[in-house]
Write a protein that holds these residues in place. Structure first.
Motif, mmCIF file in Angstrom:
data_model
loop_
_atom_site.group_PDB
_atom_site.id
_atom_site.type_symbol
_atom_site.label_atom_id
_atom_site.label_comp_id
_atom_site.label_asym_id
_atom_site.label_seq_id
_atom_site.Cartn_x
_atom_site.Cartn_y
_atom_site.Cartn_z
ATOM 1 N N UNK A 171 0.907 -1.249 -0.002
ATOM 2 C CA UNK A 171 0.008 0.040 -0.102
ATOM 3 C C UNK A 171 0.849 1.228 0.131
ATOM 4 N N UNK A 172 2.126 1.112 0.222
ATOM 5 C CA UNK A 172 3.264 2.216 0.315
ATOM 6 C C UNK A 172 3.539 2.517 -1.042
ATOM 7 N N UNK A 173 3.356 1.549 -1.865
ATOM 8 C CA UNK A 173 3.968 2.010 -3.426
ATOM 9 C C UNK A 173 2.950 1.815 -4.558
ATOM 10 N N UNK A 174 3.177 2.550 -5.606
ATOM 11 C CA UNK A 174 2.268 2.781 -6.484
ATOM 12 C C UNK A 174 1.950 1.252 -7.204
ATOM 13 N N UNK A 175 0.845 1.276 -7.487
ATOM 14 C CA UNK A 175 0.330 0.089 -8.383
ATOM 15 C C UNK A 175 0.284 0.454 -9.799
ATOM 16 N N UNK A 176 0.697 -0.699 -10.751
ATOM 17 C CA UNK A 176 0.928 -0.194 -12.377
ATOM 18 C C UNK A 176 -0.611 -0.841 -12.627
ATOM 19 N N UNK A 177 -1.282 0.074 -13.348
ATOM 20 C CA UNK A 177 -2.612 0.048 -13.654
ATOM 21 C C UNK A 177 -2.847 -0.378 -15.201
ATOM 22 N N UNK A 178 -3.556 -1.399 -15.331
ATOM 23 C CA UNK A 178 -3.417 -2.059 -16.911
ATOM 24 C C UNK A 178 -4.591 -1.830 -17.542
ATOM 25 N N UNK A 179 -5.864 -1.810 -16.655
ATOM 26 C CA UNK A 179 -7.124 -1.473 -17.594
ATOM 27 C C UNK A 179 -7.496 0.218 -17.400
ATOM 28 N N UNK A 180 -8.085 0.592 -18.459
ATOM 29 C CA UNK A 180 -8.670 1.878 -18.675
ATOM 30 C C UNK A 180 -9.512 2.443 -17.743
#
Length: 287
Positions: free
Chosen positions: A83-92
């Protein structure tokens, strides 16, 4: 190829697997150094400064489990929370038919001074930390400013986006069309990408979609524009005087941190291996 699927098998090692990986790496190290085949593997690792293969596999396993599987990781007494790190978003998050903010963004529109309210954003990064800022001018006079302080490990690209986002939020409180000038061309191009995986960029896109009267423009840095120069001065002050911003860490920061830890462990491991080899040789000579 050797590290394929490391997240499934490299978190814990048996001595047999560690030995097998070491024998594979030995062949590569001999080819790299051109050393005699009698040269100890530990010495080859120390000479080349290459991390032992089993440690590299473990580093990759931890990173994949953390970033892709979003699992909590404990390593070297440190706890890492997804939760402290950015999450790579795959869907639009914005449907292609609704992504119509292109007209709000431009990298070619020339700067012209006028009496309307305009914003300027800037960042500054030194050994002491990182700062971002924005300031607003109306009728040629500065009417407001904001300073934000971030950690040294935050990237310039990330901080540029934070400054732009804060400026959009503040500009949305006004009435009428408002222009925001930034000297970060990478930020402007990122916001124009509907398929971007960055959370911060997606947030900016959503804000612009909700506020059609806000326009984002690119301006050349250090070209003598009053607003740009003033925001640059404020950004330098933000490093020590700015409001502390709570921002998610980047995945590249985690990868770099793990790399440093494992390189350190690799050096210690190589030294210990070399000492063991020397001890064995000395024992044989004495007997």
């Amino acid at each position: 190829m050797l590290l394929y699927g490391a997240s499934a098998w490299a978190l814990s090692f048996s001595p047999r697997l560690e030995k097998k990986l070491s024998s594979i790496q030995r062949i590569l190290l001999l080819n790299i150094t051109g050393s005699y085949r009698t040269t100890p593997t530990a010495a080859l690792k120390t000479i080349t400064g290459i991390m032992p293969l089993h440690l590299k596999a473990q580093q990759e396993a931890i990173f994949i489990n953390f970033v892709c599987l979003r699992k909590e990781i404990e390593f070297e007494g440190l706890f890492y929370q997804p939760s402290d790190y950015e999450e790579k978003i795959k869907s639009l998050t914005i449907h292609s038919s609704l992504f119509n903010i292109i007209n709000q963004i431009s990298s070619t529109d020339p700067y012209k001074e006028d009496s309307s309210l305009v914003f300027f954003t800037e960042v500054s990064k030194t050994e002491m930390g990182t700062g971002c800022s924005y300031c607003a001018f109306e009728n040629g006079s500065k009417v407001l400013e904001w300073k934000g302080k971030l950690e040294i490990f935050h990237t310039v690209f990330q901080v540029e986006l934070i400054g732009l986002k804060e400026a959009i939020i503040r500009a949305s409180q006004g009435n009428g069309t408002t222009k925001i000038w930034t000297d970060s061309l990478s930020s402007v191009m990122a916001v124009l990408d509907p398929h971007t995986p960055h959370q911060l960029v997606r947030g900016i896109q959503s804000l612009l979609t909700q506020n059609r009267s806000i326009l984002v423009r690119w301006i050349k840095a250090h070209a003598g524009y009053q607003g740009n120069e003033e925001s640059d001065t404020i950004a330098k002050k933000a490093i020590t005087e700015g409001v502390v911003m709570k921002v998610l860490n980047t995945r590249c920061e985690l990868k770099q941190h793990l790399q440093e830890l494992f390189l350190k462990n690799g050096k210690i491991f190589g030294i210990m291996e070399t000492l063991d080899v020397l001890f064995i040789k000395c024992s044989k000579q004495l007997t």
